[in-house]
Write an enzyme that holds these catalytic residues in place. Structure first.
Site, PDB file in Angstrom:
ATOM      1  N   HIS A   1      -6.090  -5.926   3.273  1.00 46.32           N
ATOM      2  CA  HIS A   1      -5.133  -4.824   3.329  1.00 46.32           C
ATOM      3  C   HIS A   1      -4.636  -4.918   5.152  1.00 46.32           C
ATOM      4  CE1 HIS A   1      -5.788  -2.472  -0.405  1.00 46.32           C
ATOM      5  NE2 HIS A   1      -6.720  -3.460  -0.364  1.00 46.32           N
TER       6      HIS A   1
ATOM      7  N   CYS B   1      -2.947  -2.560   6.510  1.00 47.66           N
ATOM      8  CA  CYS B   1      -3.142  -1.311   7.169  1.00 47.66           C
ATOM      9  C   CYS B   1      -4.452  -1.554   7.738  1.00 47.66           C
ATOM     10  CB  CYS B   1      -3.046  -0.019   5.877  1.00 47.66           C
ATOM     11  SG  CYS B   1      -4.519  -0.244   4.720  1.00 47.66           S
TER      12      CYS B   1
ATOM     13  N   CYS C   1       0.769  -1.183   0.003  1.00 51.00           N
ATOM     14  CA  CYS C   1      -0.124   0.007   0.016  1.00 51.00           C
ATOM     15  C   CYS C   1       0.842   1.241  -0.013  1.00 51.00           C
ATOM     16  CB  CYS C   1      -0.948  -0.120   1.291  1.00 51.00           C
ATOM     17  SG  CYS C   1      -1.730   1.565   1.707  1.00 51.00           S
ATOM     18  N   GLU C   2       0.685   2.273  -1.033  1.00 48.19           N
ATOM     19  CA  GLU C   2       1.369   3.390  -1.074  1.00 48.19           C
ATOM     20  C   GLU C   2       1.289   4.338   0.055  1.00 48.19           C
ATOM     21  OE1 GLU C   2      -0.909   6.331  -4.115  1.00 48.19           O
ATOM     22  OE2 GLU C   2       0.740   4.755  -4.844  1.00 48.19           O
ATOM     23  N   HIS C   3       0.134   4.256   0.898  1.00 50.30           N
ATOM     24  CA  HIS C   3      -0.044   5.031   1.764  1.00 50.30           C
ATOM     25  C   HIS C   3       0.697   4.695   3.152  1.00 50.30           C
ATOM     26  CE1 HIS C   3      -4.102   5.484  -0.378  1.00 50.30           C
ATOM     27  NE2 HIS C   3      -3.391   6.393  -0.699  1.00 50.30           N
ATOM     28  N   HIS C   4       0.965   3.352   3.302  1.00 48.40           N
ATOM     29  CA  HIS C   4       1.359   2.970   4.601  1.00 48.40           C
ATOM     30  C   HIS C   4       2.719   2.317   4.638  1.00 48.40           C
ATOM     31  CE1 HIS C   4      -2.710   4.039   5.856  1.00 48.40           C
ATOM     32  NE2 HIS C   4      -1.989   4.727   6.727  1.00 48.40           N
TER      33      HIS C   4
ATOM     34  N   GLN D   1      -5.432  -0.505  -4.541  1.00 50.86           N
ATOM     35  CA  GLN D   1      -5.840  -1.652  -5.081  1.00 50.86           C
ATOM     36  C   GLN D   1      -6.624  -1.221  -6.376  1.00 50.86           C
ATOM     37  OE1 GLN D   1      -7.867  -4.294  -2.707  1.00 50.86           O
ATOM     38  NE2 GLN D   1      -9.302  -5.156  -4.302  1.00 50.86           N
TER      39      GLN D   1
END
Length: 227
Positions: A186, A188, A117-120, A158
Site C-alpha cells: 500500500h 499510503c 485505496c479509498e482513504h487516500h 484490501q
C-alpha cells in the site's frame, strides 16, 4: 407482371416486419449508446474541472505548458482506474460456466492486481491467489482474473476486495468451497504516514470446505504461497 401466391406474400410481409423491428431495435440501441456517451463526456468534463481546481489550490499554474492538459489526462486516468463500477460478474461469466464432473481443487495464483485505496486515493498493488472446489461446474480460468479486475478497479480497502472476489465466485459457481488470498503493498504506507518501504499486507477469505476443513485450507495455502 409477376404475382405472388398467398404463402409467398406472407413470407414477404414477415420479412418486412422483421426488418422494421430490427431497424427500430438498432435505432434504440444507437440512441442509448449516444445518451451514454453524452453522459460520460459530461462526467469527464466535471472531473477535469475538479482536477484543475486541485492543482490551482496546491499552488500550481494550470496554464503553464506542462500542465495544460494534465487535468484532462488525470480525469481519463481516474475513469480507467475505476472502470469496475460499470462492470458486473454476470457480464463476463454468462457464457463461461461449464458442466464438468470435476471435484478436485482448482487454483489460479499470482493474479496481478492494481487498485486505489479509498482513504487516500493512492495505489495499492500485489497479487491474488484463488482456489475453488467445483460442484459439477467449472469456469474459464481467465474469468477468475477478470473478476479480480472488476473489483480491484474500484475505490477499495484490501479486506473488502478479498471478500468481494470470494463472494462473487461462490455466488456464480456454487462450489464446495472458495479461497482467496491477497498480498499487496500500500503506497499510503510507503509514500506517506509511517513510510515503511518493505511492509506488505496479506488478507484471506475462506468459504465452505476451505473454512471448515483445516487440511483443505492447508493444502491451498501451501500450493498458493509456494514460490
Amino acid at each position: 407482371m409477376e404475382y405472388l401466391n398467398g404463402s409467398e406474400k406472407n413470407s414477404v410481409v414477415t420479412q418486412y416486419l422483421d426488418m422494421c423491428v430490427n431497424t427500430k431495435h438498432n435505432d434504440s440501441h444507437k440512441e442509448k449508446n449516444s445518451d451514454q456517451e453524452t453522459a460520460d463526456a459530461g462526467k469527464l468534463s466535471h472531473i477535469e474541472k475538479a482536477y484543475t481546481t486541485v492543482l490551482s489550490e496546491l499552488g500550481e499554474d494550470v496554464n503553464r505548458e506542462g500542465l495544460l492538459r494534465t487535468p484532462l489526462r488525470a480525469a481519463k486516468a481516474m475513469q480507467f482506474l475505476t472502470k469496475g463500477y460499470k462492470e458486473t460478474t454476470q457480464d463476463i461469466l454468462n457464457d463461461a460456466i461449464f458442466d464438468e464432473n470435476h471435484e478436485e481443487m482448482v487454483i489460479v495464483k499470482d493474479i496481478e492486481l492494481f487498485s486505489l485505496c479509498e482513504h487516500h486515493l493512492v495505489p495499492f498493488f500485489g497479487k491474488a491467489h484463488i482456489a475453488y472446489l467445483p460442484n459439477k461446474k467449472v469456469v474459464g480460468l481467465s474469468k477468475l482474473a477478470r473478476i479480480v479486475e472488476i473489483y480491484s478497479r474500484r475505490l477499495q480497502v484490501q479486506e473488502r476486495l478479498t471478500k468481494q472476489i470470494a463472494s462473487a465466485i461462490s455466488e456464480a459457481l456454487e462450489p464446495a468451497g472458495v479461497a482467496v488470498v491477497i498480498e499487496a503493498v500500500h503506497m499510503c504506507m510507503v509514500m506517506r504516514g509511517v513510510q515503511k518501504m518493505n511492509a506488505s499486507t496479506v488478507t484471506s477469505v475462506m468459504l465452505g470446505a476451505f473454512h471448515d476443513d483445516p487440511k483443505t485450507r492447508k493444502e491451498f495455502m501451501t500450493l498458493a504461497l509456494r514460490k
